[in-house]
Design an enzyme around this catalytic site. Structure first.
Site, PDB file in Angstrom:
ATOM      1  N   GLY A 245       0.776  -1.235   0.000  1.00  0.00           N
ATOM      2  CA  GLY A 245       0.000   0.000   0.000  1.00  0.00           C
ATOM      3  C   GLY A 245       0.804   1.281   0.000  1.00  0.00           C
ATOM      4  O   GLY A 245       0.224   2.368   0.046  1.00  0.00           O
ATOM      5  N   GLU A 287       4.438  -6.340   1.628  1.00  0.00           N
ATOM      6  CA  GLU A 287       4.047  -6.738   0.272  1.00  0.00           C
ATOM      7  C   GLU A 287       3.899  -5.528  -0.650  1.00  0.00           C
ATOM      8  O   GLU A 287       2.793  -5.237  -1.105  1.00  0.00           O
ATOM      9  CB  GLU A 287       2.702  -7.462   0.321  1.00  0.00           C
ATOM     10  CG  GLU A 287       2.699  -8.692   1.182  1.00  0.00           C
ATOM     11  CD  GLU A 287       1.309  -9.270   1.402  1.00  0.00           C
ATOM     12  OE1 GLU A 287       1.227 -10.468   1.670  1.00  0.00           O
ATOM     13  OE2 GLU A 287       0.318  -8.515   1.315  1.00  0.00           O
ATOM     14  N   PRO A 288       4.960  -4.802  -0.913  1.00  0.00           N
ATOM     15  CA  PRO A 288       4.825  -3.643  -1.792  1.00  0.00           C
ATOM     16  C   PRO A 288       4.659  -4.047  -3.252  1.00  0.00           C
ATOM     17  O   PRO A 288       5.324  -4.966  -3.727  1.00  0.00           O
ATOM     18  CB  PRO A 288       6.153  -2.895  -1.599  1.00  0.00           C
ATOM     19  CG  PRO A 288       7.117  -3.939  -1.126  1.00  0.00           C
ATOM     20  CD  PRO A 288       6.329  -5.025  -0.441  1.00  0.00           C
ATOM     21  N   GLY A 289       3.741  -3.395  -3.945  1.00  0.00           N
ATOM     22  CA  GLY A 289       3.567  -3.627  -5.381  1.00  0.00           C
ATOM     23  C   GLY A 289       3.873  -2.338  -6.120  1.00  0.00           C
ATOM     24  O   GLY A 289       4.933  -2.145  -6.711  1.00  0.00           O
ATOM     25  N   ARG A 290       2.924  -1.394  -6.012  1.00  0.00           N
ATOM     26  CA  ARG A 290       3.032  -0.118  -6.729  1.00  0.00           C
ATOM     27  C   ARG A 290       4.352   0.610  -6.455  1.00  0.00           C
ATOM     28  O   ARG A 290       4.934   1.204  -7.353  1.00  0.00           O
ATOM     29  CB  ARG A 290       1.870   0.770  -6.298  1.00  0.00           C
ATOM     30  CG  ARG A 290       1.717   2.039  -7.092  1.00  0.00           C
ATOM     31  CD  ARG A 290       0.703   2.983  -6.437  1.00  0.00           C
ATOM     32  NE  ARG A 290      -0.467   2.337  -5.937  1.00  0.00           N
ATOM     33  CZ  ARG A 290      -1.644   2.268  -6.592  1.00  0.00           C
ATOM     34  NH1 ARG A 290      -1.777   2.834  -7.757  1.00  0.00           N
ATOM     35  NH2 ARG A 290      -2.674   1.654  -6.055  1.00  0.00           N
ATOM     36  N   ARG A 327      -7.329   3.044 -15.063  1.00  0.00           N
ATOM     37  CA  ARG A 327      -7.301   3.698 -13.741  1.00  0.00           C
ATOM     38  C   ARG A 327      -8.035   5.035 -13.700  1.00  0.00           C
ATOM     39  O   ARG A 327      -8.727   5.327 -12.723  1.00  0.00           O
ATOM     40  CB  ARG A 327      -5.866   3.831 -13.227  1.00  0.00           C
ATOM     41  CG  ARG A 327      -5.188   2.459 -13.017  1.00  0.00           C
ATOM     42  CD  ARG A 327      -3.920   2.533 -12.188  1.00  0.00           C
ATOM     43  NE  ARG A 327      -4.193   2.829 -10.799  1.00  0.00           N
ATOM     44  CZ  ARG A 327      -4.036   3.996 -10.244  1.00  0.00           C
ATOM     45  NH1 ARG A 327      -3.569   5.020 -10.953  1.00  0.00           N
ATOM     46  NH2 ARG A 327      -4.332   4.169  -8.973  1.00  0.00           N
ATOM     47  N   TYR A 331     -10.832   5.002 -10.960  1.00  0.00           N
ATOM     48  CA  TYR A 331     -10.513   5.654  -9.675  1.00  0.00           C
ATOM     49  C   TYR A 331     -10.298   7.163  -9.806  1.00  0.00           C
ATOM     50  O   TYR A 331      -9.746   7.778  -8.904  1.00  0.00           O
ATOM     51  CB  TYR A 331      -9.220   5.079  -9.076  1.00  0.00           C
ATOM     52  CG  TYR A 331      -9.037   3.596  -9.192  1.00  0.00           C
ATOM     53  CD1 TYR A 331      -9.899   2.714  -8.549  1.00  0.00           C
ATOM     54  CD2 TYR A 331      -7.978   3.068  -9.926  1.00  0.00           C
ATOM     55  CE1 TYR A 331      -9.703   1.341  -8.642  1.00  0.00           C
ATOM     56  CE2 TYR A 331      -7.775   1.693 -10.010  1.00  0.00           C
ATOM     57  CZ  TYR A 331      -8.648   0.847  -9.377  1.00  0.00           C
ATOM     58  OH  TYR A 331      -8.449  -0.503  -9.468  1.00  0.00           O
ATOM     59  N   CYS A 358     -15.136   3.745 -27.704  1.00  0.00           N
ATOM     60  CA  CYS A 358     -16.478   4.256 -27.929  1.00  0.00           C
ATOM     61  C   CYS A 358     -17.127   4.494 -26.576  1.00  0.00           C
ATOM     62  O   CYS A 358     -18.008   3.747 -26.156  1.00  0.00           O
ATOM     63  CB  CYS A 358     -17.239   3.179 -28.686  1.00  0.00           C
ATOM     64  SG  CYS A 358     -18.226   3.883 -29.934  1.00  0.00           S
ATOM     65  N   GLU A 359     -16.646   5.508 -25.879  1.00  0.00           N
ATOM     66  CA  GLU A 359     -17.033   5.710 -24.489  1.00  0.00           C
ATOM     67  C   GLU A 359     -16.610   7.126 -24.096  1.00  0.00           C
ATOM     68  O   GLU A 359     -15.410   7.426 -24.114  1.00  0.00           O
ATOM     69  CB  GLU A 359     -16.265   4.663 -23.665  1.00  0.00           C
ATOM     70  CG  GLU A 359     -16.567   4.598 -22.229  1.00  0.00           C
ATOM     71  CD  GLU A 359     -17.444   3.404 -21.844  1.00  0.00           C
ATOM     72  OE1 GLU A 359     -17.699   2.516 -22.682  1.00  0.00           O
ATOM     73  OE2 GLU A 359     -17.890   3.412 -20.707  1.00  0.00           O
TER      74      GLU A 359
END
Ligand code: LLP
Length: 429
Positions: A245, A287-290, A327, A331, A358-359
């Site tokens: 996190g 547990e770092p990811g980002r 993302r 978010y 198409c959005e």
């Protein structure tokens, strides 16, 4: 984002490579990953955490960016691997990751995934709930093995992040409730099972956190849990997993944080609490990811149509969008960008960068100043796309996923091939 480097031609450089040349050679959209940066981040974790504390372990949360290459890089640097599905375990094993260093997460592991993980001898299960714990017990028993388990608990802490990526709050779908009767029933089952080696507890409060207060609050709660469970049930936790996190800087003006801004005060709290309460010092996992891969990645696009609505706004459309970076739409995430082939030009033109889907919501950047002379055919670089972009990419509108190129010291190599239209229908009958 990181500091910008520009070469004599006015092109944006990344990891020692000319981004405009990368776009020419490999096509766009293109994910570019700086391998040296991933190594540096792993080394920082090693220096300021793993080697600093005798009881510290780090596993990379590979959901942030899982390619075989990235698995190999972080493993070479000495980190374990956090996985959340059979597919992630399968890929990690194919990359040669030591199964003993794999931690298997997830809130609804299927029997098939559990069996595969047990047969592959993964190092740890993080059991999320009672149902799953019983499944692990049964399947390990059938295989004649004992599964090493950390129990994920819900500390009931609200973190300051987007609600979709906050996980430690009381009504979270993740983890075991700390209500006494429930948690004791579950812990007792794990203690008494012949097929489970209960190691300790796990919590994760949320993602992209720039302050350590939620981690520290959750830690207080879980340390007290360890103490209470010892006196109530006689189980003393030998492992404590603090989750990930740790946030990264996406846009100018945002802070940068170091992993040790979180881990130092947490380690101090753990050792203080354990010595004053007479508890053994547990093995601690993070547990770092980002934090490892976020700023290791950029995405290169080719600019196409530019639509000026006089007095209202200018849309700059690129050849990717929400399929390669969901993302912003999920978010409201913000990004910085620069016109890579005009990186030295004055950036005085305010535009919205949109994708090709198409959005109407397919907006990568709502408002950004770019080179005044931006035009179709330019290369646009969006920064900080290393985490949760490639791993969350889709084929919406039948758009093939981009290629991934790894760069180290200016040398680029193709790491993941671009999908083709043929790939898109390859499983259809
Ligand atoms: N450990 C657990 C149990 C997790 O659930 C997560 C992330 C991590 C570690 C790694 O968190 P990190 O260090 O990367 O913040 N797709 C969202 C992020 C979802 C995170 C899910 N869990 C996004 O794009 O922001």
């Amino acid at each position: 984002m990181r500091e910008i480097e520009i070469n004599r031609e006015g092109h944006l450089m990344f990891a020692g490579a000319d981004t405009v040349r990368l776009a020419e050679e490999y096509g766009t959209p293109l994910y570019v990953v700086d391998e040296g940066y991933i190594e540096e981040r792993c080394r920082e974790i090693k220096k300021t955490f793993i080697e600093k504390y005798p009881n510290a372990n780090a596993v990379y949360a590979s959901k942030a960016l899982q390619t075989l290459d990235v698995c190999r890089t972080v493993s070479r640097e000495g980190l374990g691997l956090d996985t959340v599905s059979g597919g992630e375990i399968y890929a990690a094993l194919k990359a040669g990751v030591d199964p003993g260093k794999i931690v298997f997460h997830g809130n609804n592991k299927t029997p098939e995934e559990i069996r595969f993980a047990i047969d592959s001898n993964v190092g740890r299960f993080v059991a999320d709930n009672e149902y799953e714990l019983h499944l692990i017990d049964k399947i390990a028993g059938e295989a004649g093995k004992k599964a090493a388990v950390q129990l994920r608990v819900t500390p009931g802490v609200d973190s300051h992040t987007h609600k979709f990526i906050s996980t430690g709050n009381i009504d979270s779908k993740f983890g075991i409730s700390l209500e006494k009767e429930t948690r004791n029933r579950i812990i007792k089952f794990a203690m008494e099972s012949e097929n489970i080696d209960l190691r300790g507890f796990h919590f994760h409060v949320g993602s992209q956190l720039m302050e350590n207060d939620s981690h520290l609050m959750a830690l207080d709660i879980v340390l007290n849990l360890i103490k209470d469970v010892k006196s109530e049930l006689g189980f003393e936790a030998g492992e404590l997993n603090l989750g990930g996190g740790f946030g990264v800087r996406y846009v100018d003006g945002e802070e940068t944080v170091k992993v040790m801004d979180f881990t130092d005060p947490m380690m101090e709290k753990i050792s203080g609490f354990c010595s004053s309460e007479g508890l053994i010092l547990p093995q601690v996992f993070i547990e770092p990811g980002r934090w490892i891969v976020g700023n290791a990645g950029i995405t290169l696009y080719t600019v196409g149509s530019i639509k000026e609505i006089p007095g209202i706004k200018t849309y700059v459309a690129v050849d990717g969008g929400m399929p390669d970076n969901p993302r912003p739409i999920l978010y409201q995430a913000e990004y910085e960008a620069v016109v890579a082939d005009k990186a030295g030009s004055a950036a005085g033109k305010t535009v919205s960068v949109v994708g090709k889907c198409c959005e109407s919501g397919d907006v990568l950047i709502e408002k950004i100043a770019v080179a005044d002379d931006i035009a179709g055919g330019d290369v646009l670089c969006v920064f900080t796309t290393g985490a949760y972009n490639y791993s969350m990419a889709s084929n919406y509108n039948r758009i093939p996923r981009p290629a991934v190129v790894m760069v180290k010291d200016g040398k680029a190599r193709l790491s993941v091939k671009r999908e083709t239209w043929e790939d898109l229908i390859s499983r259809e009958i």
